[in-house]
Design an enzyme around this catalytic site. Structure first.
Site, PDB file in Angstrom:
ATOM      1  N   HIS A 129       1.685 -23.425 -10.935  1.00 35.08           N
ATOM      2  CA  HIS A 129       0.490 -22.964 -11.861  1.00 35.08           C
ATOM      3  C   HIS A 129      -0.069 -23.975 -12.648  1.00 35.08           C
ATOM      4  O   HIS A 129       0.911 -24.683 -13.154  1.00 35.08           O
ATOM      5  CB  HIS A 129       0.774 -21.457 -12.407  1.00 35.08           C
ATOM      6  CG  HIS A 129       0.790 -20.500 -11.035  1.00 35.08           C
ATOM      7  ND1 HIS A 129       1.152 -19.334 -11.564  1.00 35.08           N
ATOM      8  CD2 HIS A 129       0.991 -20.580 -10.087  1.00 35.08           C
ATOM      9  CE1 HIS A 129       1.189 -18.340 -10.430  1.00 35.08           C
ATOM     10  NE2 HIS A 129       1.072 -19.194  -9.574  1.00 35.08           N
ATOM     11  N   GLU A 181      -0.773 -23.464 -15.797  1.00 37.82           N
ATOM     12  CA  GLU A 181      -0.177 -23.479 -17.092  1.00 37.82           C
ATOM     13  C   GLU A 181       1.548 -23.958 -17.129  1.00 37.82           C
ATOM     14  O   GLU A 181       1.737 -24.723 -17.902  1.00 37.82           O
ATOM     15  CB  GLU A 181       0.042 -21.910 -17.272  1.00 37.82           C
ATOM     16  CG  GLU A 181      -1.258 -21.233 -17.544  1.00 37.82           C
ATOM     17  CD  GLU A 181      -1.660 -20.519 -16.353  1.00 37.82           C
ATOM     18  OE1 GLU A 181      -2.517 -19.688 -16.494  1.00 37.82           O
ATOM     19  OE2 GLU A 181      -1.246 -20.917 -15.125  1.00 37.82           O
ATOM     20  N   CYS A 234      -0.135 -15.318 -14.894  1.00 36.02           N
ATOM     21  CA  CYS A 234       0.806 -14.403 -14.444  1.00 36.02           C
ATOM     22  C   CYS A 234       1.819 -14.191 -15.141  1.00 36.02           C
ATOM     23  O   CYS A 234       1.917 -14.818 -16.261  1.00 36.02           O
ATOM     24  CB  CYS A 234       1.334 -15.112 -13.093  1.00 36.02           C
ATOM     25  SG  CYS A 234       2.208 -16.343 -13.188  1.00 36.02           S
ATOM     26  N   CYS A 246       4.013 -17.288 -15.744  1.00 36.28           N
ATOM     27  CA  CYS A 246       3.662 -18.163 -16.693  1.00 36.28           C
ATOM     28  C   CYS A 246       3.685 -17.390 -18.111  1.00 36.28           C
ATOM     29  O   CYS A 246       3.813 -18.377 -19.049  1.00 36.28           O
ATOM     30  CB  CYS A 246       2.178 -18.573 -16.257  1.00 36.28           C
ATOM     31  SG  CYS A 246       2.113 -19.774 -14.874  1.00 36.28           S
TER      32      CYS A 246
END
Length: 136
Positions: free
Chosen positions: A68, A70, A96, A99
């Site tokens: 991801h 992040e 999410c 993260c």
């Protein structure tokens, strides 16, 4: 946020292009976008495993080739020895659950996002941690 959107253009995800920028004292510390790890074939080349398996958004994050945005921003900061404690992350999508946990432990002070993501666990944890998260 416009810089996070520009970073998202580098994404190789077939489902959602996400970009993230960590800022502190009006300086960009790190950026990230979602895509496969370095040296691994990207989804835009081999297809989306999550689509093939019909996994809905917000579920089974571990079944994905990509990292991801992040996470990649945190990894970039760590790789180059950049302290992100107290920084603000601007991300094109609400983080999410995975993260969110990483951002809490990285001591990011605030999350600013543009688009919602269906992850109630993440919202609950942000509230419990007292971390501000703002949709713009």
């Amino acid at each position: 946020m416009s810089i996070a959107e520009l970073v998202a253009e580098r994404s190789t995800c077939l489902r959602r292009n996400v970009g993230a920028v960590i800022v502190k004292d009006k300086r960009i510390l790190a950026t990230g976008y979602n895509g496969a790890p370095s040296g691994i074939v990207h989804c835009d080349e081999v297809g989306c495993l999550r689509e093939t398996l019909k996994i809905p958004a917000g579920e089974r994050h571990e079944i994905c080739r990509g990292i991801h945005a992040e996470q990649n921003a945190i990894i970039q900061a760590a790789t180059f020895g950049v302290n992100i404690t107290g920084g603000i992350i601007y991300t094109t999508h609400q983080p999410c659950f995975i993260c969110t946990k990483m951002l809490i432990n990285a001591h990011v002070s605030k999350i600013v996002f543009k688009k919602e993501y269906p992850d109630e666990l993440a919202i609950g944890m942000l509230k419990e941690a007292g971390m501000p998260f703002v949709k713009i």
